[in-house]
Each structure stands twice: as C-alpha cells, then as structure tokens.
Design a protein around this motif. Structure first.
Motif, PDB file in Angstrom:
ATOM      1  N   UNK A   3       0.857  -1.182   0.000  1.00 38.55           N
ATOM      2  CA  UNK A   3       0.000   0.000   0.000  1.00 38.55           C
ATOM      3  C   UNK A   3       0.888   1.225   0.000  1.00 38.55           C
ATOM      4  N   UNK A   4       0.922   1.933  -1.101  1.00 35.69           N
ATOM      5  CA  UNK A   4       1.743   3.125  -1.195  1.00 35.69           C
ATOM      6  C   UNK A   4       1.090   4.264  -0.448  1.00 35.69           C
ATOM      7  N   UNK A   5       1.896   5.012   0.291  1.00 30.67           N
ATOM      8  CA  UNK A   5       1.382   6.113   1.082  1.00 30.67           C
ATOM      9  C   UNK A   5       0.912   7.214   0.152  1.00 30.67           C
ATOM     10  N   UNK A   6      -0.393   7.526   0.179  1.00 31.74           N
ATOM     11  CA  UNK A   6      -0.950   8.588  -0.643  1.00 31.74           C
ATOM     12  C   UNK A   6      -1.121   8.231  -2.101  1.00 31.74           C
ATOM     13  N   UNK A   7      -1.098   6.966  -2.456  1.00 29.08           N
ATOM     14  CA  UNK A   7      -1.159   6.596  -3.878  1.00 29.08           C
ATOM     15  C   UNK A   7      -2.548   6.779  -4.466  1.00 29.08           C
ATOM     16  N   UNK A 191      13.840  -6.036   1.966  1.00 24.47           N
ATOM     17  CA  UNK A 191      13.241  -5.866   0.654  1.00 24.47           C
ATOM     18  C   UNK A 191      14.082  -4.938  -0.224  1.00 24.47           C
ATOM     19  N   UNK A 192      13.863  -5.071  -1.531  1.00 23.67           N
ATOM     20  CA  UNK A 192      14.438  -4.145  -2.496  1.00 23.67           C
ATOM     21  C   UNK A 192      13.471  -2.988  -2.691  1.00 23.67           C
ATOM     22  N   UNK A 193      13.929  -1.779  -2.470  1.00 24.53           N
ATOM     23  CA  UNK A 193      13.104  -0.588  -2.617  1.00 24.53           C
ATOM     24  C   UNK A 193      13.359  -0.010  -4.010  1.00 24.53           C
ATOM     25  N   UNK A 194      12.319  -0.044  -4.830  1.00 21.84           N
ATOM     26  CA  UNK A 194      12.403   0.420  -6.208  1.00 21.84           C
ATOM     27  C   UNK A 194      11.802   1.819  -6.274  1.00 21.84           C
ATOM     28  N   UNK A 300       6.813 -11.986  -4.427  1.00 20.93           N
ATOM     29  CA  UNK A 300       6.005 -11.341  -3.396  1.00 20.93           C
ATOM     30  C   UNK A 300       6.782 -11.201  -2.092  1.00 20.93           C
ATOM     31  N   UNK A 301       6.588 -10.046  -1.427  1.00 14.22           N
ATOM     32  CA  UNK A 301       7.224  -9.722  -0.135  1.00 14.22           C
ATOM     33  C   UNK A 301       8.729  -9.521  -0.242  1.00 14.22           C
ATOM     34  N   UNK A 302       9.268  -9.397  -1.465  1.00 13.33           N
ATOM     35  CA  UNK A 302      10.696  -9.140  -1.630  1.00 13.33           C
ATOM     36  C   UNK A 302      10.961  -7.769  -2.230  1.00 13.33           C
ATOM     37  N   UNK A 303       9.954  -6.931  -2.349  1.00 10.02           N
ATOM     38  CA  UNK A 303      10.115  -5.639  -3.004  1.00 10.02           C
ATOM     39  C   UNK A 303       9.256  -4.601  -2.311  1.00 10.02           C
ATOM     40  N   UNK A 326       8.481   4.801   4.378  1.00  6.66           N
ATOM     41  CA  UNK A 326       8.169   3.443   3.936  1.00  6.66           C
ATOM     42  C   UNK A 326       8.796   2.407   4.861  1.00  6.66           C
ATOM     43  N   UNK A 327       9.995   2.662   5.340  1.00 10.18           N
ATOM     44  CA  UNK A 327      10.640   1.724   6.259  1.00 10.18           C
ATOM     45  C   UNK A 327       9.873   1.626   7.571  1.00 10.18           C
ATOM     46  N   UNK A 328       9.414   2.749   8.076  1.00 11.85           N
ATOM     47  CA  UNK A 328       8.643   2.732   9.313  1.00 11.85           C
ATOM     48  C   UNK A 328       7.294   2.052   9.120  1.00 11.85           C
ATOM     49  N   UNK A 329       6.702   2.207   7.944  1.00 11.90           N
ATOM     50  CA  UNK A 329       5.429   1.537   7.684  1.00 11.90           C
ATOM     51  C   UNK A 329       5.609   0.026   7.656  1.00 11.90           C
ATOM     52  N   UNK A 330       6.742  -0.439   7.155  1.00 13.23           N
ATOM     53  CA  UNK A 330       6.996  -1.875   7.093  1.00 13.23           C
ATOM     54  C   UNK A 330       7.182  -2.486   8.472  1.00 13.23           C
ATOM     55  N   UNK A 331       7.584  -1.685   9.456  1.00  9.98           N
ATOM     56  CA  UNK A 331       7.783  -2.228  10.809  1.00  9.98           C
ATOM     57  C   UNK A 331       6.489  -2.738  11.415  1.00  9.98           C
TER      58      UNK A 331
END
Length: 406
Positions: A3-7, A191-194, A300-303, A326-331
């Motif tokens: 879920x992208x923040x504000x997408x 994860x890889x952040x693209x 899935x779950x690697x990006x 994004x890193x904090x959201x993943x926590x």
C-alpha cells in the motif's frame, strides 16, 4: 499488494463501464420517447436504421480491406485473404447485416424510394465523416483500448523489467541478504526498494537528489548466463539513510531503470512523446508493475515500490523522508512465517474452562491448569484412534453414580 502512502490521489484507477451504462440508459430513454411520438411504424423504422448503421460499418470495412489486400497482403498477412478479412470485418456485424436483411425481406416490409434514398445519404455522410476523422474514437477511448489490450509503452517496459531483471533477481535477494547479515551487518528491511519518480528523471546516484542518502555497500553479486553473455553480473547496492532525528537506516534501493527510457523519449522530437504523456505512462508503469509483482509468488514480499512526487522542489531531503516513511510503515507489517516446533521448555497448556464446564471437571476430579496460555500459536494433534469406538454413557444419572467411571 504494497500500500503506497498517498497513492490513491496519484495513481489512476482502471476505467469502469459507466460510459456504456449511460449510453444504454440514454439510448433506451430516447427510443421510448420516439415510440410515444410515433408508435405506428416504430419497429419498422428501428429495424431499417439498424440495417443502415451496420451497412455503413461493412462498407467502411470494405475500404479497409482494399488497402490491406492491395498493399500489405504479403508483408503483414503472408498472402492469406482470410487473415485480412478477419482484421477488417467484424463477424457479428456481418451476421447482423444478414439477419436484418432477411427479416426485412421475409416480413414483407416494403421500403419506399424515399427510404432507400435516405439510407444511401446516411451511408455517404457516414463515410465522409469517417474519412475526415470526425467519427473517430476520442482520445479517452484510444487510451482505454491501449490499457485494456496492454498496448502502451508502459506495459512493454513493465513486462521487460520483470522478465529481464526482477523475476530472477528478487527470489535470490533473500539469499544475498542472509549472506550479508551473516558478516555482522544489519539491514532495516530485507526488501528491495524500487524508486519511481513521477518526472521519470533517474539520477546516476541518489546522493545527487538527497545528501542524506549515501552509498554504503554492495550485496553479494548474482552471476547468470544471459543472452549469450557468460556470467553476467547483477548486483544491488545498500544505502545509508539519515533521518531528521539522527536515526540511521540501511536498506537496498535502486531506481527503476525503464523510467530513463520514458524520460529520454519525452526529449526526443521523433518520439512525439510530451511531458503529459510521460507522466501518464509512469503512473501506468507503476500500476502494471504492481500487478505483475503481486501476482508473482516468487517475487512477493521481496520488493517495495516507492512512488516519488516530482512536486517537491525546495525540499532537499524529500527522498530520505519518503524512504524512511516506507521503512517505518513496514515495521508494523506482519509476516506469515512457516510453523516451527517449540522448544521443550516452552510447553503449551490447554485453556482452563470457565462456568459450568469448570464445575463439571472439578466434580469428576479432572485437573484444572491455572497457567497462562502460551502466546505462540501452534497446531494440536490428538493420538490416532479408531473410528469404531465403543459407546460411552454420558447421561447425568450415570455421571453422578460413577464420577470417575470414564
């Protein structure tokens, strides 16, 4: 899907069937009004008009057939007339034309000279307006056709990015992260952040966009034989991101390289690709890539897709703030790991019964455990027993007479 923040306010959703529904409703209402005004020959007029419209479409298809047959039969269709016919004519239109023509003939409807003249004029006007492009599809319709049939530049770039890089790189990412962390290093996310900037401007180094994003190290390389190149090397870079409160994060990130193609196309006059089209293609690239990766079980779950807004001029640390967010959201995300056996010193006890069942077990002398239930879920298996067991007496009188008899 991530879920992208504000997408929701940026990424366009697929188009719905609202125009079709509105057209059907308005068409039905107009036909009702026409029937109320003149109901005597209403059916006859409708059938003739439908026949006229289908005939116009078939005549225009004959014009298309002439072009394809005379100039493109060998190069595009290998001389197959059937392929040309299928490309130019719509099967349901031809069937409809035949059916309505038979209906007119068998029903005994007499078409007057004026009606034939009107039909001829309508066909001529339709062909003229069609040749001038007035009756052509609107830009919105062209865009919808390209999106539905996956004909956009973004669709090809997204699939190329997946098959040419992400499909084999993301499944191997976990192994490389494990090898890297075994050396004593740590990552804030595996994860890889693209990174996907909306303006498609892809810098060579993220430090050029934000000084708080600094190169730190490389993950172990992946070597594959690809397209005739022996042991082609693929590597991922780790960056150190500094926050506003002096917190430090380490993660694997890189820009989506296909966006550089969109950026260069928008600056090439021969491509006829403006900035507005470029932004639409970037958003479509993001949406398509999200769907592809979400449907790929091995990726899935690697990006993590990070869409970057290009309207942040004046903020030198926009990139680091977005990545940290994004890193904090993943926590707070929950990972579904496989079930593991618990050690012997962490036994799981049954839940103590409450209410009448508690009194019942006390009456029959059963133990009641007061220890808390373990917070780790597990699967409980009973000993195998035969399905053909002896009947057991469970009436109240039997229990009172034999409190330990079962």
């Amino acid at each position: 899907m991530d879920v992208l923040i504000g997408e929701n306010g940026v990424v366009p959703r697929p188009r719905s069937k609202l125009p079709v529904i509105c057209a059907a409703v308005l068409g039905g209402f107009t036909l009702l009004c026409a029937w109320l005004l003149d109901s005597d020959r209403f059916i006859e007029k409708v059938v003739i008009m439908i026949f006229c419209f289908i005939a116009e479409t078939c005549i225009h298809s004959m014009c298309l057939f002439a072009e394809e047959w005379l100039f493109h039969a060998k190069q595009r269709y290998h001389g197959r007339i059937s392929s040309i016919f299928q490309s130019c004519f719509r099967t349901h239109a031809l069937l409809g034309l035949c059916v309505i023509f038979l209906m007119l003939m068998l029903s005994g409807v007499s078409i007057s000279h004026d009606q034939w003249s009107t039909m001829a004029i309508m066909c001529a006007v339709y062909l003229l307006l069609k040749s001038l492009g007035i009756l052509g599809p609107a830009p919105v319709e062209i865009s919808e056709i390209c999106e539905v049939r996956k004909m956009n530049v973004a669709h090809g770039l997204a699939w190329s990015f997946y098959f040419g890089y992400l499909k084999f790189m993301l499944p191997d990412l976990q192994k490389k992260v494990t090898r890297y962390t075994a050396t004593g290093e740590r990552l804030s996310s595996p994860r890889l952040h693209i990174l996907l900037p909306l303006n498609a401007a892809v810098p060579s180094k993220p430090e050029e966009e934000d000084t708080n994003v600094v190169f730190y190290n490389n993950l172990p390389e992946l070597e594959l034989d690809r397209a005739g190149v022996r042991k082609r090397s693929y590597k991922n870079s780790i960056y150190k991101i500094s926050g506003q409160n002096n917190e430090i994060y380490h993660c694997v990130l890189e820009y989506a390289t296909p966006l550089e193609t969109l950026y260069k196309m928008s600056h090439e006059s021969n491509a006829e690709f403006g900035e507005r089209e470029r932004k639409q293609q970037v958003l479509l690239f993001y949406r398509t890539l999200s769907q592809i990766l979400e449907n790929s079980l091995e990726c899935r779950n690697h990006y993590r897709l990070v869409l970057l807004n290009d309207e942040h001029t004046g903020d030198p640390h926009y990139l680091s703030r977005e990545i940290i967010q994004h890193l904090q959201q993943q926590n707070g995300e929950i990972y579904m790991d496989p079930v593991q056996e618990l050690p012997q010193d962490r036994a799981v006890h049954p839940v103590p019964e409450e209410g009448p069942m508690r009194n019942f077990y006390a009456a029959v002398g059963g133990p009641i455990s007061e220890e808390p239930l373990s917070s780790i879920p597990t699967l409980m298996f009973s000993e195998p027993r035969s399905l053909r067991s002896e009947p057991v007496e469970t009436t109240d009188d039997y229990i009172q007479q034999n409190p330990r008899g079962f």
